[in-house]
Design a protein around this motif. Structure first.
Motif, PDB file in Angstrom:
ATOM      1  N   ARG A 214       0.926  -1.152   0.139  1.00 49.30           N
ATOM      2  CA  ARG A 214       0.037  -0.311  -0.022  1.00 49.30           C
ATOM      3  C   ARG A 214       1.220   0.906  -0.588  1.00 49.30           C
ATOM      4  N   ASP A 215       2.350   1.221   0.598  1.00 49.75           N
ATOM      5  CA  ASP A 215       2.573   2.551   0.868  1.00 49.75           C
ATOM      6  C   ASP A 215       2.892   2.643  -0.724  1.00 49.75           C
ATOM      7  N   ARG A 216       3.742   1.463  -1.564  1.00 52.74           N
ATOM      8  CA  ARG A 216       4.311   1.626  -2.512  1.00 52.74           C
ATOM      9  C   ARG A 216       3.298   2.557  -4.246  1.00 52.74           C
TER      10      ARG A 216
END
Length: 398
Positions: A214-216
């Motif tokens: 999700r961070d990516r």
């Protein structure tokens, strides 16, 4: 290319009015002392003049040429017998033939010489005064010189039209190159970064690390937004290049911030880069600042494609008469370091190879074009030395 244009409506009207005036004068001044055939030939010359004007306006060039020859020969032959009135259609025909750049000038010159000789021949049976005959010949000569002047004017117009057309073609070509260059800069940076992020998301999802994936995705979304903003700025500059050319200068602080953002974005994408600035910074024109920014952007994109993970060294050197941007990176990527947080991905070599071949080879070419087009000039030099690839971009300062 055929630059011949049909005579305008005004030219047609003037020719017809002139023909009517000369024809009326011939009818009024004709006397019983002159043979009828003289009047018939003279009116035939006037009629050929008028019909030539009509056919020339209609675009029938061959018929207009034939009628010009008829008007010239018949008019010159009976000019002495009509007190010089018939020399008018002959002179107009000579002017028309010599003044047309699409016809050989030798043709008009030969017709003019023939007309002068026919004036002399036509004067013999009627015993015309020498002064009158010389005046009629002079009319033919003046018509020839007027035709030469008209021919030169039209030739100059044709050359000017060619220059305008070539200038337009060069401007269109420059616009196409600018569009291709800006699209490459935006796509290579934004889409190249997106490819890296999406590859990482794919690998993280396969490993079950949803939080990191999700961070990516958040980073990828930011790259997409930045790329869209850059694309809009590029389109705005292309739509209104004059306004872009007079925009305010870019301060050294703003330029440094833009370069730092590019370095930070490179680090976000998994790369390693450092930017060092030396010398006394100064403001740059918007074109110069954009060129420096795009050069660093392209160099970092190339490093990610061809030597992913390799440390990149960038240096901005401010000098008295120029600013130099030097970007150096290894020619090949270093071996993967042991990282407990790294995600195993057996497809990484294939993906890296695909990314390395995605640029089309136009980045450095566009960089050179951009610097060469700067108002004060510039240049881009590349070199491979000691296992490193170095790009040096120079923008000359006032």
């Amino acid at each position: 290319m055929d630059f011949w244009t049909r005579p305008g409506l005004l030219a047609l009207v003037l020719n017809l009015l002139g023909a009517v005036a000369v024809g009326w004068s011939l009818l009024r001044t004709h006397t019983e002392d002159r043979p009828v055939w003289v009047l018939v030939v003279a009116l035939a010359s006037v009629a050929a003049w008028a019909l030539r004007a009509v056919l020339g306006f209609a675009g029938w060039r061959r018929a207009a040429l034939a009628l010009s020859l008829v008007a010239a020969i018949t008019g010159a032959l009976v000019a002495p017998a009509t007190d010089g009135l018939a020399i008018v259609p002959a002179a107009v025909a000579v002017l028309y033939l010599i003044g047309d750049p699409e016809r050989p000038v030798q043709l008009g010159g030969a017709v003019a010489a023939a007309c002068a000789a026919l004036v002399a021949v036509g004067a013999v049976p009627f015993g015309s005064p020498v002064a009158a005959v010389l005046g009629e010949m002079a009319g033919i000569v003046l018509a020839a010189f007027a035709g030469l002047s008209r021919r030169q004017f039209r030739t100059t117009e044709e050359q000017a039209a060619l220059l305008r057309e070539r200038d337009l073609e060069m401007r269109e070509e420059a616009a196409r190159v600018a569009i291709a260059r800006d699209l490459h800069d935006v796509l290579a940076h934004s889409l190249g970064g997106l490819v890296i992020q999406l590859d990482a998301v794919d690998a993280l999802l396969e490993a079950g690390d949803n939080a990191a994936a999700r961070d990516r995705v958040v980073v990828a979304r930011g790259l997409a937004a930045d790329g869209l903003a850059e694309a809009r700025r590029a389109v705005a500059a292309l739509r209104d290049p004059e306004r872009s050319a007079v925009e305010a200068t870019v301060t050294s602080t703003d330029l440094r911030a833009a370069l730092d953002d590019l370095v930070a974005a490179h680090r976000t994408l998994g790369g390693t880069a450092d930017l060092h600035v030396t010398g006394a910074p100064r403001s740059l024109g918007s074109g110069q600042a954009t060129a420096v920014q795009r050069a660093l952007q392209e160099a970092l994109s190339n490093a990610r494609k061809h030597a992913a993970g390799a440390p990149v060294e960038a240096r901005l050197d401010w000098q008295t008469e120029r600013v130099l941007l030097t970007v150096s990176s290894p020619l090949v990527a270093p071996p993967a370091a042991a990282d407990p947080n790294a995600v195993a991905d057996t497809d990484t070599p294939t993906r890296a190879a695909g990314l390395a071949t995605s640029g089309g080879g136009h980045g450095l070419e566009g960089m050179r074009e951009r610097f060469a087009a700067l108002p004060l000039g510039g240049s881009v030099v590349t070199a491979c030395d000691d296992g490193r690839f170095t790009v040096t971009a120079e923008a000359r300062l006032a």
